[in-house]
Design an enzyme around this catalytic site. Structure first.
Site, PDB file in Angstrom:
ATOM      1  CG  ASN A 163      -2.044   1.008   1.105  1.00 38.88           C
ATOM      2  OD1 ASN A 163      -1.931   1.962   0.342  1.00 38.88           O
ATOM      3  ND2 ASN A 163      -3.092   0.844   1.872  1.00 38.88           N
ATOM      4  CG  ASP A 164       1.634   3.022   3.694  1.00 41.29           C
ATOM      5  OD1 ASP A 164       0.593   3.590   3.347  1.00 41.29           O
ATOM      6  OD2 ASP A 164       1.801   2.494   4.801  1.00 41.29           O
ATOM      7  CB  VAL A 165       6.006   0.483  -0.843  1.00 41.96           C
ATOM      8  CG1 VAL A 165       6.546   0.321   0.559  1.00 41.96           C
ATOM      9  CG2 VAL A 165       5.208  -0.718  -1.280  1.00 41.96           C
TER      10      VAL A 165
ATOM     11  CG  PHE B 248       2.152  -0.557   9.052  1.00 43.52           C
ATOM     12  CD1 PHE B 248       1.174  -1.348   9.624  1.00 43.52           C
ATOM     13  CD2 PHE B 248       3.379  -0.451   9.673  1.00 43.52           C
ATOM     14  CE1 PHE B 248       1.416  -2.023  10.793  1.00 43.52           C
ATOM     15  CE2 PHE B 248       3.625  -1.128  10.843  1.00 43.52           C
ATOM     16  CZ  PHE B 248       2.644  -1.920  11.395  1.00 43.52           C
ATOM     17  CB  ALA B 249       1.769   5.381   6.586  1.00 44.09           C
TER      18      ALA B 249
END
Lengths: 93, 465
Positions: free
Chosen positions: B391-393, B431-432
């Protein structure tokens, strides 16, 4: 030069050596490296064994015994979990 | 220490150095670990003749029994942890082993402190106190890091005047330390000192977000190394000084390298709760567009007619334990003449290298794994980018939205691919804890469901089609 001073010299030189050793590490090895060095500080087991051997009285015995158990878990568990991680890197084509 | 023991410690130290060196290169990493392990075995044997009972007497049989029993218990616990832990939980395990080392370092220092005499040199007492404090911080901090990685705290814990409280605790510890160095060798002070240090470790790690835990564990790892080195000073054991210091300094450098991979300064990781920035920027990130769900059959078709597919694995893949299914899908696609590769983000998953380890378990060929910097320039020539539990990456906000907490973090530029298929359980955040504008792009399709089941379905469909 006193013995204390000599150990201090070794301490400072080891700092620089540690920096040099891992100056270039690919990111995929960050975790195994962390885990491997984690196992190396398990050498605290030596300290635990030495203080347990010289322990006096009940409390020191208990504390020393716990230190040995913790140090032993650190050193053996650390090397084993690192090996398990690195085992998965084995197959290269 | 006699000559032979000294020489053996020297050999052990050299083995540690060579071991770390080998660990830092992919081809030799495993041997490196074994070399360091050999050094440890040698050091353990060499210390045996140094052992002395109280006041220089011999070591009683009962003591030998205790020492041996302690080692065996630790060995069993450590081995059980190391071999039974799931792949996805390895960082937690490292945190626990690190905490154990920190705890041992603190206890060794405390016991040694009980033997301190009024004639002890200042340096001796200072190194003992440093070991006690750093070791205790490492112990409690590692335990909190463990619980965070296990997902027991969803959000970073923040409260008013956090830094002030930490500062006060630190000043109190220093005052206690000064009193002890000045000559109050009371065990009550020592216990109080340890309690303060334990509290400090907890409070230091509590406000840090779960995504930053690998960095924290790495930092605490180098702390433990320093504590061990300080213990080495105190009990005059040169092997402990060298090994501990090597871990302390290489661990510090490693911590900085990890931060660099996330493009964040280490002070940012340690002192600003990730969640705080988040609230302020939530409005700014509100992207427009709608989510386009896709069914497995359509996704399978998109994949099998592509000429080039890039798979971006993330933590979700590790959670679903679907690495073997990914491999199967890649194999099936290759049968259809599709060129498949994997784009590996340096901090995908919960630890750097997590994805490499995970895919290696499913025997994914090494040369199919491509690092972020290499894949990004080729991304616009990729037909389908299949994102599995990442997701965040892949969040374009890292490049486009200055108010985003992850702004500046290098990402895999998945949005440049012809079609992006995102496999996800739900529209939950990464996660962020921030929205992902990628999911709302025109070329993005969402394939909802458990990664393992969806992949299995895709494999069947691609095989049939």
């Amino acid at each position: 030069m006193t013995a204390d001073m000599l150990i201090f010299f070794i301490f400072v030189l080891s700092i620089f050596l540690g920096f040099e050793l891992i100056s270039k590490v690919p990111s995929m090895l960050h975790t195994p490296l962390m885990s491997g060095t984690n196992a190396i500080h398990g050498i605290i087991l030596l300290g635990g064994m030495l203080v347990l051997a010289s322990a006096e009285g009940f409390i020191q015995h208990v504390a020393g015994f716990i230190a040995v158990v913790l140090g032993s878990a650190n050193v053996f568990g650390g090397f084993m979990v690192t090996d398990r991680m690195l085992q998965m890197f084995k197959r290269k084509k | 220490m006699n000559m032979i023991t000294a020489l053996i410690f020297l050999i052990a130290s050299v083995l540690f150095i060579v071991g770390i060196k080998l660990l830092a290169s992919p081809k030799t990493a495993r041997q490196g670990n074994l070399v360091a392990g050999l050094g440890m075995v040698i050091a353990l044997l060499a210390v045996l003749p140094l052992m002395q009972g109280p006041h220089g007497t011999g070591v009683s049989l009962w003591k030998w029994f205790l020492i041996f029993a302690g080692i065996v218990i630790g060995l069993i616990v450590g081995a059980a942890g190391a071999y039974r832990v799931k792949m996805t939980s390895m960082p937690q395990m490292v945190a626990l082993f690190n905490g154990a080392g920190g705890g041992a370092a603190a206890l060794v220092a405390a016991i040694e402190f009980a033997h301190v005499t009024q004639t002890a040199s200042t340096m001796f007492v200072v190194s003992m106190l440093s070991a006690a404090m750093i070791g205790a911080v490492s112990l409690s901090g590692s335990i909190i890091a463990f619980y965070k990685l296990e997902g027991h705290f969803d959000k970073p814990v923040t409260y008013p005047a956090q830094q002030v409280l930490n500062g006060v605790l630190f000043v109190l510890s220093v005052l206690l330390a000064i009193a002890m160095v000045a000559g109050s060798h009371s065990m009550v002070l020592m216990v109080l000192f340890l309690v303060l240090a334990l509290a400090l470790g907890v409070l230091m790690v509590l406000p840090i977000g779960g995504a930053d835990m690998p960095v924290v564990i790495s930092l605490l790892n180098s702390f433990t190394g320093l504590a061990v080195a300080a213990d080495g000073f105190a009990i005059n054991n040169i092997a402990m000084v060298i090994a501990g210091t090597l871990v302390g300094s290489s661990g510090t450098l490693l911590t900085l390298a990890m931060c660099k991979a996330m493009n964040r300064p280490v002070t940012n990781v340690l002192f600003s709760a990730f969640g705080k920035v988040n609230g302020a920027s939530a409005d700014a990130v509100a992207a427009t567009g709608s989510v386009r769900p896709v069914q497995a059959d359509e996704a399978a078709m998109l994949l099998s007619v592509a000429s080039r597919v890039v798979i971006v694995p993330g933590y979700g893949l590790a959670v679903a334990q679907a690495q073997h299914q990914v491999r199967q899908l890649a194999d099936e696609l290759a049968q259809h003449g599709v060129e498949v590769s994997y784009a590996i983000h340096p901090v995908a998953g919960r630890m750097p290298g997590h994805m490499n380890v995970l895919l290696a378990e499913a025997d994914v060929p090494y040369d199919q794994l491509i690092e972020m910097d290499e894949i990004n320039p080729e991304m616009d020539r990729v037909d389908v980018c299949l994102i599995i539990g990442a997701n965040d990456v892949v969040n374009p906000a890292a490049r486009e939205d200055k108010s985003s907490p992850i702004y500046g973090m290098p990402i895999i530029e998945a949005e440049k691919a012809g079609t992006v298929i995102v496999m996800k359980r739900s529209m939950g955040k990464g996660f962020a804890g921030i929205e992902n504008a990628l999911f709302l792009r025109d070329n993005c399709r969402m394939l909802f469901g458990d990664a393992k089941a969806s992949l299995q379905e895709l494999v069947t469909l691609v095989k049939a089609g």
